[in-house]
Write a protein that holds these residues in place. Structure first.
Motif: not given
Lengths: 629, 375
Positions: A551, A554-555, A557, B12-14, B17, B72, B79
């Motif tokens: 992930h 993907i993001t 980062f 958001q995938p953030k 994470v 989430n 999406k």
């Protein structure tokens, strides 16, 4: 050409099991630690315990023998057939100078001593040993533990030496009268057991002896008294009951096997057991007489008895297979091939790249073949899936690593796979060999693990997960190194980056399902899917780390280099989950605890941190330099 | 439009994470903490807690973090870009993940577990809780039945007064001890002490690492009985001689025991078997031969390692045993879990999803490289 070589060597290997081999003295089945194994395995482990190696090197042998070494089984038969001559082997390995000094021995640079030296040294220490024997393990100093080990080793040695003495022809019958009443020829030698079987034939003579005055004793009476004396002497050996080679008469597999001395003492010898003992007796005699023809035929009879009586209790095919495996040393062969592959690869970087790389790949595959075959044999012998102990998990993880690397090499054909496979296979093999030196690596399992279905599914999957994860981590290293080497070759780096990503996905598949399957097993046998046990958490951490890396990618980062670094650090998570949780000493999975492992784990973590982060910044710098120009 | 903003924020995938990094921290801390505080406490503090306190700073606990991940994950399906054949594997995989988390939630909320302890030849129809106690006051005066009055764990705390219409007296809890040990008195007791306390006192001990190793105890006062039963009493778990009091011709037995849950059937232990690998101390198998008795119908069943009995939503596992001088006692773990099928289903779904994704991606990622390395 190389393919042919490979096929040929595999066929030779297969012949090892396919061609029926005659039963020989190494294959005599023995029951130890809940398992039927060949005598060969048993004596190898006994020798390992005392001497530290599985066969005897020339240094430990008497000089006049002038031989290149002695196998464990030959050593065993020599000391068991000549119990009183066991002093010639210098097999007691004492490396602690304090112990050597307190036993009154001179300091020998090879640390080797013989039985006589140890026994006379121990005489002065018996009081001390008795006091430390009563102490709990935590209170013992290092000196104490070494001392106790020497003490138990010498007892073990004596036990082995005298374990067959009741079957050895040690009693000579000279007088005609006695020989007649025993229906043997004068001059014949009988064993303790033979004489016991004929005890009632001697009873009239015995009665006369007891009812007579000593002045009136005839020659035969004196000899009879002498014989009784010898019998009494041999009877002292009955402590030597370690050699459990006689199956229970009932053929019940949950019953313990018995040693010859145990049977002598219990006097409850079943007809089949008796036949087996008599055959063993004549085998030993033929060995003493060095009559190989006779010993072969006796052994054939021994095999026949074992396989047709006792409800077919001992599976002799597997026992023979294990003997073969013992002497084949497959894992030494595979490690040799891995090292060879690595060396050839290194040379190929300097000269003849194409040819040498191919030969090197062939070496890697040969190593893999031996490695795979070794694991396969263990599966057949134990009749259970490949991984059930820490040692086996190491062997299996390195197998998976090498398979992945070989597939990569097959795809890329640029030596990268060989490089990785040789390193993963070689390093893990070395770690595994360290574990193998703890003794028998084929142990029995506790009840909850005793389920082939779950061992085959959960344990195998999670171990494949460890292997593929480590593979992805090593690929991460390769990516960073290649970035340092060729920062300008974007196209090439892209393929390596794709490989790292693919390996991560592949690893996630196995770690994720291995973990979930573990939960399902726990649900089946303990009633909860997840219990936050350290080992479970360790597996969960690997899964979460990999999901996190995917992930992060993907993001955005992390960039390819960061992703590679992340997978390098994943190696640390894997090692901690694999070995580290055993250090906590809590939880349901604390099997295979090994001291000293903490240092190795710390070293590994330090190595991965330094090389991982170091190469990451180096690679970053290189790229910066490149864009600056 | 505000809803859209919220959705955009939540998908958001953030968030995932950060949440998973935090969850990893919790798992590491919670695992290390087990060495000192034991599994049960560590689990309550890090994993099943909504809020975990670090000194005075409140941080999300394991449960809250997982709920955040679940939310989430659910918004992932909003999406638009994922609804393509190419992403099908990913979608299935995330769906499986949701199911796994939901199942975990159900288990955490509704499952119950305990022990059933049966001696050979005896029967049992109740499950004993691992952690909670109860105070049972049994009126044994009637000839053909006993009258039970039970006070549950939440009521068992200092200064609590226990009273019920069944009882013609009151109980005031003077002290409740998590873990204690009875020790003999060295000096004579005052006249206010009755029963066991005449000869013993209850010493408070530090709670054990594992909660179920504790021996809870209690000092209580009986009052308003109008008889000489009034006074101070002591009681602890596993007391060999139970406390009895007589008030106005009624006899009561007072017991502190593990909280019981009664089952609509009972189990009789016929035989417990332990088999070792011959010649070793390594157990090969444990098993209990039992009779399942329900409405007078008897069914014979074997429970063994890895082969539990499932009946009426309850599952009975061979968990442990106690070896006595004459007979053995089996300990069966009893679990009732409504979420137990979720991991099975979700793992199959996730497996399909990941395999689908891998089959699409891997050939691309390990494509044969035609380019030679530039040296």
């Amino acid at each position: 050409m190389k393919i042919h070589n490979l096929t040929l060597s595999f066929i030779i290997l297969l012949c090892g099991i396919l061609l029926p081999r005659d039963f020989d003295h190494r294959d005599i089945p023995i029951h130890e630690n809940g398992r039927i194994k060949p005598l060969d395995t048993f004596v190898r482990n006994q020798l390992l315990l005392i001497y530290g190696k599985r066969s005897i090197k020339p240094k430990a042998l008497p000089e006049e023998l002038n031989s290149k070494g002695l196998s464990a089984i030959d050593w065993f038969f020599d000391i068991a057939l000549n119990p009183d001559e066991g002093d010639k082997y210098r097999v007691f390995n004492i490396s602690n100078p304090e112990v050597v000094a307190s036993l009154g021995l001179y300091w020998d640079p090879s640390h080797l001593y013989n039985r006589k030296e140890i026994l006379s040294g121990l005489k002065n220490q018996i009081d001390y040993i008795t006091t430390i024997q009563g102490k709990p393990g935590a209170e013992l100093t290092q000196f104490d533990t070494h001392m106790l080990k020497v003490y138990s080793n010498v007892i073990q040695y004596q036990t082995l030496s005298y374990s067959l003495s009741c079957l050895l022809p040690l009693i000579q019958i000279n007088h005609k009268t006695i020989a007649q009443s025993l229906s043997v020829n004068p001059g014949d030698k009988l064993s303790y057991y033979q004489l016991m079987r004929k005890a009632n034939q001697l009873s009239p003579l015995m009665e006369r002896l007891l009812n007579q005055d000593k002045d009136e004793w005839s020659e035969s009476d004196y000899e009879l008294q002498h014989i009784m004396g010898i019998l009494n002497e041999i009877d002292q050996d009955k402590f030597a009951r370690i050699l459990k080679i006689i199956p229970p008469e009932s053929g019940n597999q949950n019953e313990e096997w018995q040693s010859p001395w145990e049977l002598m003492e219990s006097r409850m010898i079943g007809p089949n057991q008796e036949k087996l003992l008599i055959t063993l007796e004549s085998f030993l005699k033929s060995r003493i007489d060095k009559d190989t023809v006779k010993s072969d035929s006796v052994l054939a009879e021994y095999e026949n008895l074992l396989s047709h009586s006792f409800n077919g209790l001992s599976n002799l095919t597997n026992v023979k297979l294990e003997t073969w495996t013992n002497q084949a040393n497959l894992f030494y062969k595979s490690i040799a091939f891995y090292i060879l592959a690595f060396l050839l690869l290194v040379i190929s970087w300097m000269t003849k790249p194409k040819l040498l790389r191919r030969i090197s790949f062939a070496c890697l595959l040969s190593g893999l073949a031996f490695h795979f075959y070794g694991i396969l044999l263990r599966i057949i012998i134990m009749q259970r899936p490949p991984v059930s102990t820490l040692y086996e998990s190491i062997l299996f993880v390195s197998l998976i690593g090498v398979i992945c690397a070989s597939l990569l090499e097959y795809n890329r054909k640029d030596g990268m796979g060989i490089f990785m496979g040789a390193i993963v296979g070689g390093v893990l093999h070395f770690v595994g060999l360290g574990y193998a030196n703890d003794g028998d690596t084929l142990g029995m399992l506790v009840a909850v693990l005793n389920s082939n279905f779950w061992l085959a599914t959960h344990v195998t999957t999670i171990t494949i997960g460890y292997g593929t994860s480590l593979f992805a981590g090593v690929l991460g290293h390769v990516y960073l190194l290649q970035t340092i080497r060729t920062p300008f070759d974007k196209k090439y780096l892209k393929t390596v980056n794709a490989n790292v990503y693919g390996a991560t996905l592949f690893a996630l598949f196995f770690t994720l399902f291995g973990t979930i399957l573990g939960g399902i097993w726990a649900d089946q046998s303990w009633g909860r899917f997840w219990g936050w046990d350290p080992k479970e958490n360790g597996a969960l951490l690997i899964v979460m780390w990999q999901i996190m890396m995917l992930h992060l990618r993907i993001t955005g980062f992390v960039k390819p280099m960061g992703f590679a670094l992340g997978m390098i650090l994943n190696n640390i998570v894997v090692i901690l989950a694999w070995f580290g949780v055993n250090l906590l000493g809590v939880g349901l999975h604390s099997y295979g605890f090994a001291t000293g492992i903490a240092i190795n784990i710390s070293l590994f973590i330090a190595f991965e941190l330094i090389t991982g982060i170091g190469t990451y910044y180096w690679a970053k710098n290189r790229q910066k330099q490149l864009t600056a120009y | 439009m505000r809803i859209k903003d919220i959705i955009n924020f939540l998908k958001q995938p953030k968030i995932f994470v950060f949440a998973i990094i935090w969850m990893m921290m919790l798992v590491v801390l919670g695992t290390l903490a087990q060495k000192d505080m034991g599994l049960y406490t560590a689990q309550n503090r890090y994993f099943s807690a909504w809020i975990t306190w670090f000194w005075f700073v409140p941080m999300p606990g394991g449960r809250l973090t997982l709920v955040i991940i679940l939310i989430n994950l659910s918004f992932f399906f909003f999406k638009k870009s994922i609804w393509k054949i190419k992403k099908l594997g990913i979608v299935i995989l995330h769906l499986g993940g949701i199911l796994l988390l939901v199942g975990g939630g159900l288990t955490a909320m509704f499952s119950s577990e305990g022990n059933m302890v049966i001696e050979e030849g005896a029967q049992s129809n109740h499950v004993e809780d691992y952690h909670f106690m109860e105070l049972a006051i049994i009126n044994t005066s009637a000839v053909n039945f006993d009258e039970f009055t039970i006070f549950d764990q939440p009521l068992l705390k200092r200064n609590q007064v226990l009273a019920h219409a069944n009882l013609n007296f009151e109980i005031e809890i003077l002290n409740y001890l998590e873990n204690c040990e009875p020790t003999k008195r060295t000096s004579p007791a005052g006249i206010q002490y009755k029963g066991m306390l005449k000869n013993f006192i209850l010493n408070e001990l530090k709670p054990e690492k594992e909660d179920n190793w504790n021996r809870p105890g209690m000092i209580y006062k009986i009052s308003n009985s109008g008889t000489n039963a009034d006074g101070m009493y002591g009681i602890f778990l596993g007391q060999s001689i139970s406390q009895t009091v007589s008030v106005n011709d009624k006899d009561y037995t007072i017991i502190l025991r593990r909280k019981r849950t009664y089952l609509p059937f009972s189990i009789e232990l016929l035989d417990f078997k332990k088999i070792l690998h011959p010649g070793t101390d390594i157990p090969k198998s444990y098993s209990s031969d039992i009779n399942l008795i329900e409405n007078g119908v008897v069914r014979k069943i074997l429970i063994q390692m890895n082969e539990p009995l499932r009946h009426k939503g309850y599952t009975f596992f061979q968990s442990s045993f106690i070896e006595g001088p004459n007979s053995e006692t089996t300990v069966l773990a009893v679990v009732k879990n409504y979420g137990r099928l979720f991991p099975y289903i979700s793992s199959i779904i996730m497996c399909i999803g990941l395999l689908f994704h891998l089959s699409q991606k891997l050939p691309d990622l390990f494509r044969k490289s035609k380019e030679k390395i530039a040296v």
